[in-house]
Design a protein around this motif. Structure first.
Motif, PDB file in Angstrom:
ATOM      1  N   VAL A  81       0.881  -1.024   0.038  1.00 14.18           N
ATOM      2  CA  VAL A  81       0.045   0.153   0.132  1.00 14.18           C
ATOM      3  C   VAL A  81       0.964   1.071   0.376  1.00 14.18           C
ATOM      4  O   VAL A  81       1.065   1.720   1.299  1.00 14.18           O
ATOM      5  CB  VAL A  81      -1.077  -0.187   1.260  1.00 14.18           C
ATOM      6  CG1 VAL A  81      -2.173   1.534   1.531  1.00 14.18           C
ATOM      7  CG2 VAL A  81      -1.811  -1.235   1.303  1.00 14.18           C
ATOM      8  N   THR A  82       0.873   1.590  -0.848  1.00 17.11           N
ATOM      9  CA  THR A  82       1.056   3.176  -0.864  1.00 17.11           C
ATOM     10  C   THR A  82       1.268   4.736   0.088  1.00 17.11           C
ATOM     11  O   THR A  82      -0.438   4.556  -0.299  1.00 17.11           O
ATOM     12  CB  THR A  82       1.455   4.284  -2.493  1.00 17.11           C
ATOM     13  OG1 THR A  82       2.376   3.089  -3.188  1.00 17.11           O
ATOM     14  CG2 THR A  82       1.910   5.542  -2.151  1.00 17.11           C
ATOM     15  N   GLY A 127      -4.136   4.552   2.093  1.00 12.78           N
ATOM     16  CA  GLY A 127      -3.330   4.279   1.309  1.00 12.78           C
ATOM     17  C   GLY A 127      -4.205   4.234  -0.681  1.00 12.78           C
ATOM     18  O   GLY A 127      -5.210   4.019  -0.466  1.00 12.78           O
ATOM     19  N   GLU A 128      -3.401   3.630  -1.494  1.00  8.05           N
ATOM     20  CA  GLU A 128      -3.541   3.218  -2.577  1.00  8.05           C
ATOM     21  C   GLU A 128      -3.040   1.926  -3.107  1.00  8.05           C
ATOM     22  O   GLU A 128      -1.059   1.838  -2.571  1.00  8.05           O
ATOM     23  CB  GLU A 128      -3.613   4.009  -4.101  1.00  8.05           C
ATOM     24  CG  GLU A 128      -4.198   5.327  -3.862  1.00  8.05           C
ATOM     25  CD  GLU A 128      -3.625   6.478  -4.088  1.00  8.05           C
ATOM     26  OE1 GLU A 128      -4.664   7.236  -4.783  1.00  8.05           O
ATOM     27  OE2 GLU A 128      -2.280   6.341  -4.773  1.00  8.05           O
ATOM     28  N   VAL A 178      -7.277   3.049  -0.509  1.00  5.62           N
ATOM     29  CA  VAL A 178      -8.142   1.243   0.609  1.00  5.62           C
ATOM     30  C   VAL A 178      -7.722   2.437   1.877  1.00  5.62           C
ATOM     31  O   VAL A 178      -6.964   2.711   2.265  1.00  5.62           O
ATOM     32  CB  VAL A 178      -6.915   0.058   0.515  1.00  5.62           C
ATOM     33  CG1 VAL A 178      -7.028  -0.805  -0.669  1.00  5.62           C
ATOM     34  CG2 VAL A 178      -5.291   0.564   0.774  1.00  5.62           C
ATOM     35  N   VAL A 179      -8.449   1.352   3.127  1.00  7.21           N
ATOM     36  CA  VAL A 179      -7.584   1.515   4.840  1.00  7.21           C
ATOM     37  C   VAL A 179      -7.243   0.212   4.697  1.00  7.21           C
ATOM     38  O   VAL A 179      -7.761  -1.102   4.888  1.00  7.21           O
ATOM     39  CB  VAL A 179      -8.921   1.409   5.284  1.00  7.21           C
ATOM     40  CG1 VAL A 179      -9.160   2.065   6.523  1.00  7.21           C
ATOM     41  CG2 VAL A 179     -10.248   3.444   5.094  1.00  7.21           C
ATOM     42  N   THR A 237       5.694   3.358   1.844  1.00  7.46           N
ATOM     43  CA  THR A 237       4.846   1.964   1.120  1.00  7.46           C
ATOM     44  C   THR A 237       5.050   1.242   2.838  1.00  7.46           C
ATOM     45  O   THR A 237       5.432   0.756   3.876  1.00  7.46           O
ATOM     46  CB  THR A 237       5.762   1.186   0.585  1.00  7.46           C
ATOM     47  OG1 THR A 237       5.778   1.813  -0.516  1.00  7.46           O
ATOM     48  CG2 THR A 237       5.233  -0.019  -0.099  1.00  7.46           C
ATOM     49  N   VAL A 238       3.505   0.116   3.042  1.00  6.97           N
ATOM     50  CA  VAL A 238       3.618  -0.997   4.590  1.00  6.97           C
ATOM     51  C   VAL A 238       3.063  -1.721   3.682  1.00  6.97           C
ATOM     52  O   VAL A 238       2.310  -1.868   2.714  1.00  6.97           O
ATOM     53  CB  VAL A 238       2.240  -0.453   4.947  1.00  6.97           C
ATOM     54  CG1 VAL A 238       0.661  -0.052   4.183  1.00  6.97           C
ATOM     55  CG2 VAL A 238       2.179  -1.671   6.791  1.00  6.97           C
ATOM     56  N   VAL A 239       3.688  -3.364   3.805  1.00  4.27           N
ATOM     57  CA  VAL A 239       2.662  -4.653   3.204  1.00  4.27           C
ATOM     58  C   VAL A 239       2.060  -4.862   4.140  1.00  4.27           C
ATOM     59  O   VAL A 239       2.803  -5.654   5.680  1.00  4.27           O
ATOM     60  CB  VAL A 239       4.795  -5.238   3.041  1.00  4.27           C
ATOM     61  CG1 VAL A 239       3.878  -6.289   2.790  1.00  4.27           C
ATOM     62  CG2 VAL A 239       5.111  -4.539   1.748  1.00  4.27           C
TER      63      VAL A 239
END
Length: 321
Positions: free
Chosen positions: A35-36, A70-71, A78-79, A113-115
Motif C-alpha cells: 500500500v502506498t 493509501g492506494e 484502501v484503509v 509503503t506498508v506491506v
C-alpha cells in the motif's frame, strides 16, 4: 524509502529513540499487498513501541504506525487493518493467541509503503479523505468494538467516557451520539471538555467529579487515575469497558464494590476486519467523521509525538505525504 521508525527501545526517554530517515524498501510476500501510504495516524501504541513495550528487542529498528490509508498498485484507495491474525480458525482475529499488530512484528505505516496481508485492506469510502480514513483502523475501530460489540448498550441508555480529547475518547463521543446514547464525558481542562461538547457530548465534568446520575456503562482507557471514579459512576449491574490503562493499572480494584453491585468489567482490544468494514459503512451512512486535532507532514512526525507525550491532543494526530 522514507520512514519514521524506532531505532531501539528507550523506556525512560522514548522520543530519543525516534528516527526520521531512510529504510529498505519492503518485499511483498505471496498473499500480501503493498500500500502506498497517503496518510497515517499516531496512536499511544507508537509511544509504547518506542519504550519497548510489546515488542522484542531483536525487532528493532521498527517502522512505527498501526494504521493508515493509501492506494494499491492499481490505484484503488484502501484503509489498512492493523491486526494480523488468523480469523479462519478463531473467527475473531483479536482472539488469536498468535495475533499481532503492525509495529510489533511487522513494519508499520509511517512510511512511503506498508506491506500487509491482502485481507487487511478494505475499500476506502468515497466520502472519507485519506486523513480521515487513516484514523479508522486503530482508535475508531477500538471505540466501535467497545461500544457496539462489548458494552451491550442500547439506544437511549447512558455512557461515560473517561478523558475528553484522545483519539479513542473523541471517537466514543461521536459514535455514541450518532447511536442515540446519552453521552457524558470527563476532562482535565475546560478546553478538553469544550471539545467533547462540540463533538456531541450531552454533559461534561471535571475529572473525578460526582455525576448527577449513574450511567449504564463507563468506557475506560486511562486506568489508575480514573478507575475509582469509574466504579462509583456506573449503575448496579452496569458495565465498565476497558481498552487501555495509560496512567497504569490500579492495584486496588475495589472488588467489594464490584461484586456487591454486580458490575461487569469487560476487556476490549482493537477490532476485527468485519468490525472495521461495519465502522466504515456506519460513517458513510451517518456522515460522522473523526476529529483531527493536528495534521502534519510525515517529515515533521517528531512534533506530533511530542504533542501526544505531553497530552496536548485535541483529537487524532495525522501524518500525511
Amino acid at each position: 524509502m522514507f520512514a519514521v521508525y524506532a531505532a531501539e527501545p528507550n523506556p525512560d526517554q522514548p522520543l530519543d529513540a525516534l528516527r526520521v530517515g531512510e529504510r529498505p524498501d519492503p518485499e511483498v510476500p505471496h498473499g500480501w499487498v503493498a500500500v502506498t501510504v497517503r496518510a497515517a495516524s499516531l496512536n499511544m501504541h507508537d509511544l509504547w513501541t518506542l519504550r519497548g513495550v510489546g515488542i522484542k528487542p531483536d525487532q528493532f529498528p521498527m517502522i512505527l504506525g498501526c494504521d493508515g490509508a493509501g492506494e494499491l498498485a492499481d490505484g484503488s484507495p484502501v484503509v489498512v487493518h492493523g491486526v494480523v491474525g488468523d480469523a479462519s480458525v478463531y473467527g475473531d482475529e483479536t482472539l488469536d493467541p498468535r495475533r499481532t499488530l503492525l509495529t510489533e512484528k511487522y513494519q508499520g505505516t509511517f512510511a512511503e509503503t506498508v506491506v500487509v496481508p491482502a485481507r487487511n485492506v478494505l475499500p476506502k469510502p468515497d466520502g472519507l479523505s485519506f486523513a480521515e480514513a487513516a484514523c479508522m483502523g486503530t482508535a475508531w475501530l477500538t471505540a466501535y468494538r467497545m461500544l457496539f460489540t462489548r458494552s451491550g448498550l442500547r439506544p437511549g441508555q447512558s455512557m461515560l467516557v473517561q478523558g475528553a480529547s484522545g483519539g479513542v475518547s473523541t471517537a466514543l463521543v461521536t459514535l455514541g451520539k450518532a447511536a442515540g446514547l446519552r453521552v457524558l464525558v470527563t476532562g482535565r481542562s475546560e478546553e478538553k471538555r469544550a471539545l467533547a461538547t462540540r463533538l456531541g457530548a450531552h454533559e461534561t465534568f471535571e475529572s473525578g467529579a460526582r455525576l448527577p446520575e449513574k450511567v449504564d456503562a463507563v468506557f475506560e482507557t486511562v486506568g489508575k487515575a480514573t478507575w475509582a471514579h469509574s466504579m462509583r459512576s456506573v449503575k448496579p449491574g452496569g458495565t465498565i469497558v476497558v481498552s487501555g490503562s495509560t496512567s497504569g493499572p490500579d492495584p486496588s480494584a475495589d472488588l467489594q464494590r464490584l461484586f456487591f453491585t454486580q458490575v461487569r468489567v469487560v476487556g476490549s482490544m482493537m477490532g476485527t476486519r468485519d468490525e472495521l468494514a461495519s465502522l466504515l459503512e456506519f460513517c458513510r451512512l451517518t456522515g460522522i467523521r473523526p476529529q483531527i486535532g493536528t495534521e502534519l507532514p510525515l517529515a515533521d512526525a517528531a512534533t506530533g509525538f511530542g504533542q501526544m507525550l505531553s497530552g496536548e491532543t485535541a483529537g487524532k494526530i495525522v501524518f500525511t505525504r
